[in-house]
Design a protein around this motif. Structure first.
Motif, PDB file in Angstrom:
ATOM      1  N   TYR A 199     -17.570   5.375  -2.381  1.00 22.49           N
ATOM      2  CA  TYR A 199     -16.567   5.468  -3.449  1.00 22.49           C
ATOM      3  C   TYR A 199     -15.391   6.342  -3.019  1.00 22.49           C
ATOM      4  O   TYR A 199     -14.249   6.069  -3.347  1.00 22.49           O
ATOM      5  N   ALA A 202     -13.404   4.332  -0.306  1.00 20.10           N
ATOM      6  CA  ALA A 202     -12.579   3.281  -0.894  1.00 20.10           C
ATOM      7  C   ALA A 202     -11.321   3.883  -1.500  1.00 20.10           C
ATOM      8  O   ALA A 202     -10.212   3.361  -1.318  1.00 20.10           O
ATOM      9  N   LEU A 206      -7.321   3.392  -0.132  1.00 27.11           N
ATOM     10  CA  LEU A 206      -6.311   2.781  -1.000  1.00 27.11           C
ATOM     11  C   LEU A 206      -5.158   3.745  -1.263  1.00 27.11           C
ATOM     12  O   LEU A 206      -4.264   3.447  -2.048  1.00 27.11           O
ATOM     13  N   GLY A 207      -5.209   4.912  -0.640  1.00 27.12           N
ATOM     14  CA  GLY A 207      -4.071   5.821  -0.693  1.00 27.12           C
ATOM     15  C   GLY A 207      -4.111   6.837  -1.817  1.00 27.12           C
ATOM     16  O   GLY A 207      -3.075   7.366  -2.199  1.00 27.12           O
TER      17      GLY A 207
ATOM     18  N   LEU B  93     -17.134  -1.025  -5.453  1.00 33.36           N
ATOM     19  CA  LEU B  93     -16.349  -0.991  -6.688  1.00 33.36           C
ATOM     20  C   LEU B  93     -16.797   0.226  -7.474  1.00 33.36           C
ATOM     21  O   LEU B  93     -17.985   0.527  -7.526  1.00 33.36           O
ATOM     22  N   PHE B 105      -6.021  -0.034  -9.083  1.00 32.53           N
ATOM     23  CA  PHE B 105      -6.074   1.355  -8.601  1.00 32.53           C
ATOM     24  C   PHE B 105      -5.115   1.601  -7.435  1.00 32.53           C
ATOM     25  O   PHE B 105      -4.293   2.521  -7.477  1.00 32.53           O
ATOM     26  N   GLY B 106      -5.206   0.747  -6.400  1.00 27.26           N
ATOM     27  CA  GLY B 106      -4.404   0.959  -5.191  1.00 27.26           C
ATOM     28  C   GLY B 106      -2.916   1.066  -5.457  1.00 27.26           C
ATOM     29  O   GLY B 106      -2.312   2.116  -5.214  1.00 27.26           O
ATOM     30  N   ARG B 149     -16.197 -10.762  -4.859  1.00 26.43           N
ATOM     31  CA  ARG B 149     -14.864 -11.328  -5.075  1.00 26.43           C
ATOM     32  C   ARG B 149     -13.935 -10.306  -5.723  1.00 26.43           C
ATOM     33  O   ARG B 149     -12.758 -10.241  -5.406  1.00 26.43           O
ATOM     34  N   ARG B 154      -9.466  -6.404  -5.071  1.00 24.83           N
ATOM     35  CA  ARG B 154      -8.986  -5.026  -4.993  1.00 24.83           C
ATOM     36  C   ARG B 154      -8.279  -4.776  -3.667  1.00 24.83           C
ATOM     37  O   ARG B 154      -7.343  -3.981  -3.593  1.00 24.83           O
ATOM     38  N   ASN B 158      -3.109  -5.133  -2.469  1.00 28.34           N
ATOM     39  CA  ASN B 158      -2.301  -4.199  -1.680  1.00 28.34           C
ATOM     40  C   ASN B 158      -1.499  -4.894  -0.588  1.00 28.34           C
ATOM     41  O   ASN B 158      -0.805  -4.241   0.170  1.00 28.34           O
TER      42      ASN B 158
END
Lengths: 311, 285
Positions: A199, A202, A206-207, B93, B105-106, B149, B154, B158
């Motif tokens: 977690y 991830a 993603l920054g 996730l 989120f990203g 998926r 996710r 990006n």
């Protein structure tokens, strides 16, 4: 049998029924049957009667031990009938019943102290635990210290806290707070440590910044443990509070119980104990309720009432 | 939604050695040289334990090589970045966020899109992966295939230059896995996002790939590259085509040779299998 005796009994019983009814309604909602048939189902289930049997046997044994069985140790105790009559009496023989003002003063004092200690412990313990789990360096500083101080029993703190703090009231609250604080801190720490590394990875890739990781990963991820910790902390707060009150207080349920012992008011002891049981149960229920509200996802994960979609 | 045709990764002479206490150091990668072609589905295949995941971790920036050079579109690669996103073996996730919250989120934490824009974009992508009706569910409410998926969505939002998929369908049951392969192929054919797809399954590799990079067993290098020129869009019919079997026979020979190294030399069953397979392919010829 006058109205003042029957009315509270009626109120208590209808309260129990109300809780029971609400729970049955919820169950009925999830299993898709009418509330009435759910109640019927519950009342005919073995589980329900086992619960009832448990209560009946315990109280029955108490009654038998006091009045019939040749156990000397029990003969000095009041029987359940005596306690209930005293508890619901308008003119209690030993001075404490639901019609006396003192009864509520004691309850209010204890509840106030437990709440203040619990809130202080939560406000300080949760961030402390998060910080310990979050920063390796802070963990190294604090963990050995916490582990050293934590095993010291609350009662051992009483003399020091009376010496250090102005007056008895802060001392009792401090002792109570201390126990709850350690429980909360350690459970929060455990919660952070239990979060899957994937977690964090991830979020990092993603920054996300440290702040976002704290708010979006660390806090929600450790919430289940935090709430388990809060429930234990509430319980711990009550038992160290009562211990504290027995030694150094003028009011409160712990004081009431101790005073009942020294002044040979035995039914009062039991009234105090049962009251503690009810309040403890109630406070745990409140925390559970708040936790459920905050963690809808958790309920789905545990599979309790959620629905899983299949392709 | 199409990815830009960029994300050419060149790896030259990559070396990585792992040190474990009380054991001889393990040379996982040695002079590993390869190119990941932009806009193509590059599949990396090799026997388990041959260093595929190590290579993937280095490319994603989670691990650093002992020596060697990596460039992406000509500039040297440093640290993790959103130009290379990795989809893992196990789902990662966040269980406390809904599918929608996971996907947006990203772009929102990087401040590239407002919540509203991100939501619109996420809706499009969730439609692409077939999860539009599940956007407000929590991951625990989805089946294994749907979780994968959602994870893909996710990553896709990006718009990474390169997607690194480390055995993304591992642990799914056979039927779900096959459906996921078809589904994934559709998504790839729509987006043409440069992809490095890691797997241990040859059927999966041929079915998906534009190029198959076969890796040697320790120390890991690229043994050979097989171009898969099966027509796109593909569906399960290619699995019975002559071309497919030819490629399979060719690849199997390389793979079994490497696979035997992890079992030792006397592995005759493997030889028999290769022979049998060659015969089958010839018969169809």
């Amino acid at each position: 049998m006058n109205i003042y005796f029957v009315l509270p009994l009626f109120v208590i019983l209808s309260f129990i029924f109300f809780i029971f009814y609400r729970q049955q309604k919820r169950l009925a909602h999830y299993s898709g049957i009418s509330t009435l048939s759910q109640i019927k189902k519950t009342l005919t289930s073995q589980r329900f009667w086992l619960v009832i049997l448990g209560f009946v046997l315990t109280i029955g044994f108490w009654y038998a031990a006091v009045y019939w069985l040749p156990f000397d140790a029990f003969h000095r105790l009041p029987g359940p009938d005596e306690v209930v009559i005293e508890w619901l009496s308008r003119d209690p023989y030993y001075g404490i019943s639901i019609y006396t003002k003192e009864y509520y003063v004691h309850i209010l004092y204890s509840t106030y102290r437990a709440t203040v200690s619990f809130l202080l412990a939560t406000i300080l313990g949760v961030p402390f635990g998060l910080l310990m789990g979050w920063s390796r360096r802070f963990y190294e500083y604090s963990f050995p210290l916490v582990e050293m101080i934590r095993p010291i029993p609350p009662l051992a703190w009483v003399p020091l806290s009376i010496l250090m703090l102005p007056g008895v009231e802060p001392a009792v609250i401090f002792v109570t707070f201390l126990v709850a604080f350690f429980v909360t801190t350690l459970n929060t720490l455990l919660g952070v440590q239990s979060i899957d590394q994937a977690y964090f990875r991830a979020a990092l890739c993603l920054g996300a910044s440290s702040k976002e990781i704290l708010y979006d990963v660390v806090i929600p991820g450790s919430l289940p443990y935090i709430f388990t910790g809060l429930q234990i902390s509430m319980g711990a707060a009550w038992f160290s509070l009562v211990a504290g009150e027995m030694i150094a207080a003028q009011y409160g349920l712990g004081y009431l119980i101790w005073q009942g012992y020294s002044l040979v008011k035995y039914p009062t002891i039991i009234i105090g104990m049962v009251t503690l049981g009810f309040i403890g149960y109630g406070s745990s229920a409140v925390i559970r309720y708040v936790g459920k509200r905050l963690m809808a996802w958790r309920e789905q994960e545990l599979g309790g009432l959620g629905v899983t979609y299949e392709e | 939604m199409r990815c830009e045709k960029s994300g050419r990764i060149e790896v030259s002479n990559l070396c990585k050695r792992f040190h474990k206490a009380g054991k001889d150091p393990l040379q996982v990668l040695q002079n590993c040289t390869l190119t990941i072609e932009p806009g193509k589905l590059n599949v990396l295949i090799g026997p388990s334990g041959c260093g595929k995941s190590t290579l993937a971790n280095i490319l994603a920036g989670y691990d650093s090589p002992d020596s060697g050079e990596i460039t992406i579109d000509g500039s040297p690669l440093k640290g993790p970045g959103t130009d290379r996103l990795m989809v893992f073996q196990e789902t990662a996730l966040w269980p406390w966020m809904t599918v929608m919250e996971n996907v947006i989120f990203g772009p929102t934490v990087r401040g590239e899109m407002s919540k509203k824009e991100a939501r619109e974009e996420a809706t499009r992508i969730l439609e692409l992966v077939g999860l539009q009706d599940f956007k407000d569910k929590y991951p625990a409410q989805l089946s294994g295939g749907m979780q994968r998926r959602a994870e893909l969505a996710r990553a896709l939002i990006n718009r990474p230059k390169v997607m690194i998929m480390d055995e993304p369908f591992r642990g799914l049951d056979d039927l779900t896995r096959e459906l996921m392969q078809e589904y994934y192929l559709k998504i790839f054919e729509k987006t043409n996002c440069t992809t490095l797809f890691i797997t241990t399954e040859l059927e999966e590799a041929i079915f998906l790939a534009d190029r198959i990079l076969i890796m040697t067993f320790l120390p890991g290098r690229i043994k050979t590259i097989i171009d898969v020129d099966l027509p796109r869009p593909r569906n399960y019919h290619v699995l019975t085509s002559k071309k497919y079997l030819q490629i399979k026979a060719e690849a199997l020979e390389y793979l079994i040779e490497e696979g035997r190294k992890c079992f030792g030399e006397d592995c005759n069953i493997a030889n028999t299998m290769v022979d049998e397979f060659r015969r089958q392919a010839d018969n169809r010829h």
